[in-house]
Each structure stands twice: as structure tokens, then as C-alpha cells.
Write a protein that holds these residues in place. Structure first.
Motif, mmCIF file in Angstrom:
data_model
loop_
_atom_site.group_PDB
_atom_site.id
_atom_site.type_symbol
_atom_site.label_atom_id
_atom_site.label_comp_id
_atom_site.label_asym_id
_atom_site.label_seq_id
_atom_site.Cartn_x
_atom_site.Cartn_y
_atom_site.Cartn_z
ATOM 1 N N PRO A 90 0.827 -1.214 0.000
ATOM 2 C CA PRO A 90 0.000 0.000 0.000
ATOM 3 C C PRO A 90 0.860 1.263 0.000
ATOM 4 C CG PRO A 90 -0.849 -1.597 1.567
ATOM 5 C CD PRO A 90 0.482 -2.115 1.110
ATOM 6 N N ALA A 91 0.495 2.225 -0.829
ATOM 7 C CA ALA A 91 1.270 3.465 -0.933
ATOM 8 C C ALA A 91 1.022 4.396 0.248
ATOM 9 C CB ALA A 91 0.928 4.175 -2.235
ATOM 10 N N GLY A 92 -0.166 4.319 0.857
ATOM 11 C CA GLY A 92 -0.518 5.247 1.928
ATOM 12 C C GLY A 92 0.504 5.317 3.047
ATOM 13 N N PRO A 93 0.869 4.187 3.680
ATOM 14 C CA PRO A 93 1.861 4.237 4.762
ATOM 15 C C PRO A 93 3.225 4.736 4.302
ATOM 16 C CG PRO A 93 0.622 2.177 4.829
ATOM 17 C CD PRO A 93 0.260 2.849 3.554
ATOM 18 N N VAL A 94 3.607 4.427 3.073
ATOM 19 C CA VAL A 94 4.902 4.876 2.563
ATOM 20 C C VAL A 94 4.936 6.399 2.494
ATOM 21 C CG1 VAL A 94 6.443 4.850 0.557
ATOM 22 C CG2 VAL A 94 5.297 2.739 1.285
ATOM 23 N N PHE A 95 3.857 6.998 1.994
ATOM 24 C CA PHE A 95 3.825 8.457 1.880
ATOM 25 C C PHE A 95 3.584 9.112 3.236
ATOM 26 C CE2 PHE A 95 3.754 7.446 -2.510
ATOM 27 C CZ PHE A 95 4.213 8.581 -3.165
ATOM 28 N N ALA A 96 2.896 8.433 4.135
ATOM 29 C CA ALA A 96 2.699 8.979 5.486
ATOM 30 C C ALA A 96 4.026 9.062 6.234
ATOM 31 C CB ALA A 96 1.711 8.117 6.263
ATOM 32 N N ALA A 97 4.982 8.206 5.882
ATOM 33 C CA ALA A 97 6.288 8.200 6.548
ATOM 34 C C ALA A 97 7.299 9.090 5.842
ATOM 35 C CB ALA A 97 6.822 6.769 6.608
ATOM 36 N N ALA A 98 6.862 9.908 4.894
ATOM 37 C CA ALA A 98 7.778 10.759 4.137
ATOM 38 C C ALA A 98 8.527 11.714 5.070
ATOM 39 C CB ALA A 98 7.009 11.542 3.080
ATOM 40 N N ALA A 99 9.771 11.966 4.737
ATOM 41 C CA ALA A 99 10.587 12.917 5.488
ATOM 42 C C ALA A 99 11.177 13.932 4.518
ATOM 43 C CB ALA A 99 11.704 12.183 6.244
ATOM 44 N N GLY A 100 11.098 15.210 4.901
ATOM 45 C CA GLY A 100 11.637 16.254 4.037
ATOM 46 C C GLY A 100 10.942 16.356 2.702
ATOM 47 N N GLY A 101 9.653 15.991 2.656
ATOM 48 C CA GLY A 101 8.901 16.078 1.409
ATOM 49 C C GLY A 101 9.163 14.958 0.435
ATOM 50 N N ILE A 102 9.830 13.885 0.890
ATOM 51 C CA ILE A 102 10.173 12.774 0.007
ATOM 52 C C ILE A 102 9.765 11.457 0.650
ATOM 53 C CG2 ILE A 102 12.054 11.499 -1.097
ATOM 54 C CD1 ILE A 102 11.553 14.149 -2.412
ATOM 55 N N ALA A 103 8.982 10.650 -0.072
ATOM 56 C CA ALA A 103 8.689 9.275 0.328
ATOM 57 C C ALA A 103 9.700 8.360 -0.355
ATOM 58 C CB ALA A 103 7.270 8.902 -0.075
ATOM 59 N N ARG A 104 9.981 7.212 0.278
ATOM 60 C CA ARG A 104 10.995 6.312 -0.271
ATOM 61 C C ARG A 104 10.467 4.891 -0.366
ATOM 62 N NH1 ARG A 104 15.868 8.730 -0.780
ATOM 63 N NH2 ARG A 104 16.063 10.765 0.229
ATOM 64 N N ALA A 105 10.823 4.231 -1.468
ATOM 65 C CA ALA A 105 10.406 2.846 -1.692
ATOM 66 C C ALA A 105 11.580 2.067 -2.250
ATOM 67 C CB ALA A 105 9.227 2.793 -2.667
ATOM 68 N N GLY A 106 11.683 0.794 -1.847
ATOM 69 C CA GLY A 106 12.766 -0.044 -2.336
ATOM 70 C C GLY A 106 14.105 0.362 -1.750
ATOM 71 N N ASP A 107 15.178 0.071 -2.501
ATOM 72 C CA ASP A 107 16.537 0.375 -2.064
ATOM 73 C C ASP A 107 17.223 1.235 -3.117
ATOM 74 O OD1 ASP A 107 16.479 -1.286 0.317
ATOM 75 O OD2 ASP A 107 16.515 -3.003 -1.066
ATOM 76 N N GLY A 108 17.809 2.345 -2.674
ATOM 77 C CA GLY A 108 18.506 3.213 -3.612
ATOM 78 C C GLY A 108 17.642 4.377 -4.041
ATOM 79 N N GLY A 109 18.139 5.092 -5.041
ATOM 80 C CA GLY A 109 17.426 6.296 -5.474
ATOM 81 C C GLY A 109 17.540 6.560 -6.952
ATOM 82 N N ASP A 110 17.498 5.493 -7.750
ATOM 83 C CA ASP A 110 17.653 5.687 -9.188
ATOM 84 C C ASP A 110 16.394 6.212 -9.857
ATOM 85 O OD1 ASP A 110 16.992 2.955 -8.328
ATOM 86 O OD2 ASP A 110 16.658 2.582 -10.466
ATOM 87 N N VAL A 111 15.269 6.267 -9.115
ATOM 88 C CA VAL A 111 14.004 6.766 -9.669
ATOM 89 C C VAL A 111 13.505 7.922 -8.798
ATOM 90 C CG1 VAL A 111 11.621 6.213 -10.289
ATOM 91 C CG2 VAL A 111 13.411 4.487 -10.557
ATOM 92 N N PHE A 112 13.100 9.002 -9.437
ATOM 93 C CA PHE A 112 12.519 10.142 -8.707
ATOM 94 C C PHE A 112 11.281 10.613 -9.455
ATOM 95 C CE2 PHE A 112 12.652 14.933 -8.029
ATOM 96 C CZ PHE A 112 11.859 14.881 -6.889
ATOM 97 N N LEU A 113 10.148 10.652 -8.748
ATOM 98 C CA LEU A 113 8.881 11.124 -9.311
ATOM 99 C C LEU A 113 8.431 12.366 -8.563
ATOM 100 C CD1 LEU A 113 8.827 7.898 -9.907
ATOM 101 C CD2 LEU A 113 6.392 8.269 -10.258
ATOM 102 N N LEU A 114 8.030 13.368 -9.334
ATOM 103 C CA LEU A 114 7.397 14.571 -8.794
ATOM 104 C C LEU A 114 5.903 14.443 -9.034
ATOM 105 C CD1 LEU A 114 7.735 17.503 -7.662
ATOM 106 C CD2 LEU A 114 7.815 18.247 -10.041
ATOM 107 N N GLY A 115 5.091 14.632 -7.999
ATOM 108 C CA GLY A 115 3.655 14.424 -8.143
ATOM 109 C C GLY A 115 2.834 15.612 -7.700
ATOM 110 N N GLY A 116 1.567 15.558 -8.017
ATOM 111 C CA GLY A 116 0.642 16.602 -7.622
ATOM 112 C C GLY A 116 -0.779 16.207 -7.945
#
Length: 312
Positions: A90-116
Motif C-alpha cells: 500500500p502506498a498510503g503508509p509509505v507516503f505517510a512516513a515521508a521525510a523532508g517532502g520525500i517518500a521512499r520505496a525499495g533500495d537506492g534512489g535511481d528513480v525520482f517522481l514529482l507528483g501533484g
């Protein structure tokens, strides 16, 4: 005859009260998949780095590459993932745990999405969203995406450097992106009808539509609209019906009722003043047309604003 022309897209976006809001960004890497609940608004995402797979309920999976943007125009469940076959969380808990305006999934940071998200008024579904496909995809590698790339770079700069009013400017830039995405969709989708979007994609119908929107109170005839489009009356009538789904004067009536309903919702003026502003010679003439199209009288609608059936 010289006829001023106005863009119906501008008219409709103004009428439905478009508002934008940027959401938490997403950084992901490795193997990951997020399951999103159906959003009650129009969802927007841009792939600023890397690539991923978008799967929308009822649609074929859509690979997204760096620079791609998409609009989700229906409240449907969707999954963003590193690739096919990954069990989503579920995406909800992942985004609820966001820090500094960024949610994180998986390992690493090769993907970055800007949303609205984009929020609209009550009439947006009938006037705009129903005329769009469930997802509008703009590939980042196309020349048409150049303005989007510029806007996204400006949003990145605002959110990174945080100058005064950065959030406000970024959200206004998001509106620019929405308008450009709709332009790109129109330019690449001549089959966008039936409806006013389909009419805008038709080179014969578009000038007549723009003329109607420039002066909806004018007592238009099909002959005058045909002159604005530089075609015969029969050609305009046939093309308009094919592209928009109704005749030009029926469309005009529907748009006048939309304008009248907007003024009624806002409490803007007397019925007589509203009637004159939208092209009716009297309050009774407006009432007759309004009830025929909307199913209720203007006075009833003003007391309890609700859904109406008029659809330009």
C-alpha cells in the motif's frame, strides 16, 4: 465580418475553478511496487529520473521513462512499480512516513517522481474530464514536451532553493503543465470527440467554437459561424455534429446555460441581468431554456445548486 475568437479551453478551465497542489515526491530504487487507492481528484506525476511501470485498473501497463508525464483523469486504483510482477505494498503508509517532502520505496534512489493533484469544481467531470481518456501520457522525448521540461525544471528549482513564495509559484507552474498536457493531447488526438475537445481538434469546427466562446450572447446563426470558419453552412453543420456530437446552436444553448449556472452558483446578479449577459432577451426566455436543458428553473437552481445536464 470580423469575429473575435476566444479559446474554449481557457473558458472551461476558468469555469471549473482549476486548482493545483504539489504532493510529496517519491524516490525509489531496486525492486519496488506501490499500490495507490483511487484518487478523488486528477492525479499528476512526472518522472524526473529513471523509469518505472504504471498500471491503471482496467488499462494496459504503461512504461514510463525519464521526462514522461501523465494525468490520471478517473478515480481508479493504480500501481507504480520498478517492473512487472512485483507484489505491491500500500502506498498510503509509505507516503505517510515521508521525510523532508520525500517518500521512499525499495533500495537506492535511481528513480525520482514529482507528483501533484488538480482539483476542479462540480461541473468539471461533464465539461472536461469525461472528454479525456483515463490516462493522458506525454512522452518526455517528444518535441511537444519541451515546455513541460522547462516547467518541471522551474518547479525543481523552486522546491530545492525555497525562495519566498516557492510553493505558490510551483503550484502555478503545475497549472501551466496541466494546460500544456491538454494542448499536447489535443494536438495528437484528432479523435478526441465527441465533445468540445473533439471540436477543437477539427480545423473546420475550431474557428466556429472559438467565435461562439468569444461572444456567447450574440444572436448567432449557422451562416455567421460558417463564415467564421470559412466553409459552407452545410459543411459546418455536418462537421460540427460529427466532432462535437450536437449542432452549433444546440452547443451554444448548452454553453449559455453553463455560464448562467455559474453566475447563479456565485449569486452574481439578478436573473434579468444574467439573462442579458448570456444572450437571452428576458428573464422568461432564460427560464424556459434553463429548465429545458437543466431540468429545473434558474430560481430553483439558485436555491439548491446541483448537477445539470448541459454539456458543451
Amino acid at each position: 465580418m470580423s469575429v473575435q475568437q476566444v479559446d474554449p479551453l481557457d473558458d472551461v478551465l476558468s469555469l471549473v475553478g482549476t486548482r493545483s497542489r504539489l504532493s510529496v515526491g517519491l524516490v525509489a530504487g531496486g525492486t519496488w511496487a506501490l499500490d495507490f487507492d483511487p484518487p478523488p481528484y486528477v492525479k499528476f506525476n512526472a518522472i524526473r529520473r529513471g523509469s518505472c511501470l504504471l498500471t491503471i485498473e482496467g488499462e494496459e501497463p504503461l512504461p514510463l521513462a525519464e521526462g514522461d508525464c501523465f494525468l490520471l483523469t478517473r478515480p481508479r486504483r493504480f500501481v507504480l512499480a520498478s517492473g512487472p510482477g512485483v507484489p505491491p505494498v500500500p502506498a498510503g503508509p509509505v507516503f505517510a512516513a515521508a521525510a523532508g517532502g520525500i517518500a521512499r520505496a525499495g533500495d537506492g534512489g535511481d528513480v525520482f517522481l514529482l507528483g501533484g493533484r488538480f482539483d476542479f469544481g462540480d461541473r468539471a467531470r461533464a465539461l472536461l474530464l469525461d472528454a479525456l481518456p483515463p490516462v493522458v501520457h506525454v512522452p518526455g522525448g517528444t518535441p511537444a514536451a519541451a515546455t513541460l521540461r522547462w516547467a518541471l525544471e522551474q518547479v525543481d528549482a523552486e522546491l530545492r532553493d525555497r525562495p519566498p513564495a516557492a510553493t505558490l509559484i510551483a503550484e502555478h507552474l503545475a497549472l501551466i503543465m496541466l494546460i500544456h498536457i491538454l494542448r499536447v493531447h489535443l494536438a495528437g488526438a484528432p479523435q478526441a470527440g465527441p465533445g468540445w475537445l473533439g471540436g477543437l481538434a477539427d480545423p473546420v469546427v475550431a474557428p466556429a467554437l472559438r467565435a461562439l466562446h468569444a461572444d456567447p450572447a450574440r444572436p448567432w446563426t449557422v451562416a455567421e459561424l460558417a463564415r467564421a470558419a470559412a466553409v459552407s453552412r452545410s459543411t459546418l453543420a455536418a462537421r460540427f455534429k460529427q466532432a462535437v456530437g450536437q449542432g452549433p446552436l444546440d452547443y451554444l444553448t448548452g454553453w449559455r446555460i453553463e455560464l448562467a449556472a455559474d453566475r447563479l452558483r456565485r449569486g452574481d446578479g439578478t436573473l434579468a441581468a444574467i439573462a442579458h449577459a448570456v444572450g437571452y432577451g428576458s428573464e422568461s426566455a432564460l427560464s424556459t431554456a434553463f429548465k429545458r436543458v437543466a431540468g429545473v428553473s434558474p430560481r430553483e437552481y439558485r436555491r439548491v445548486p446541483g448537477a445539470i445536464s448541459a454539456r458543451p
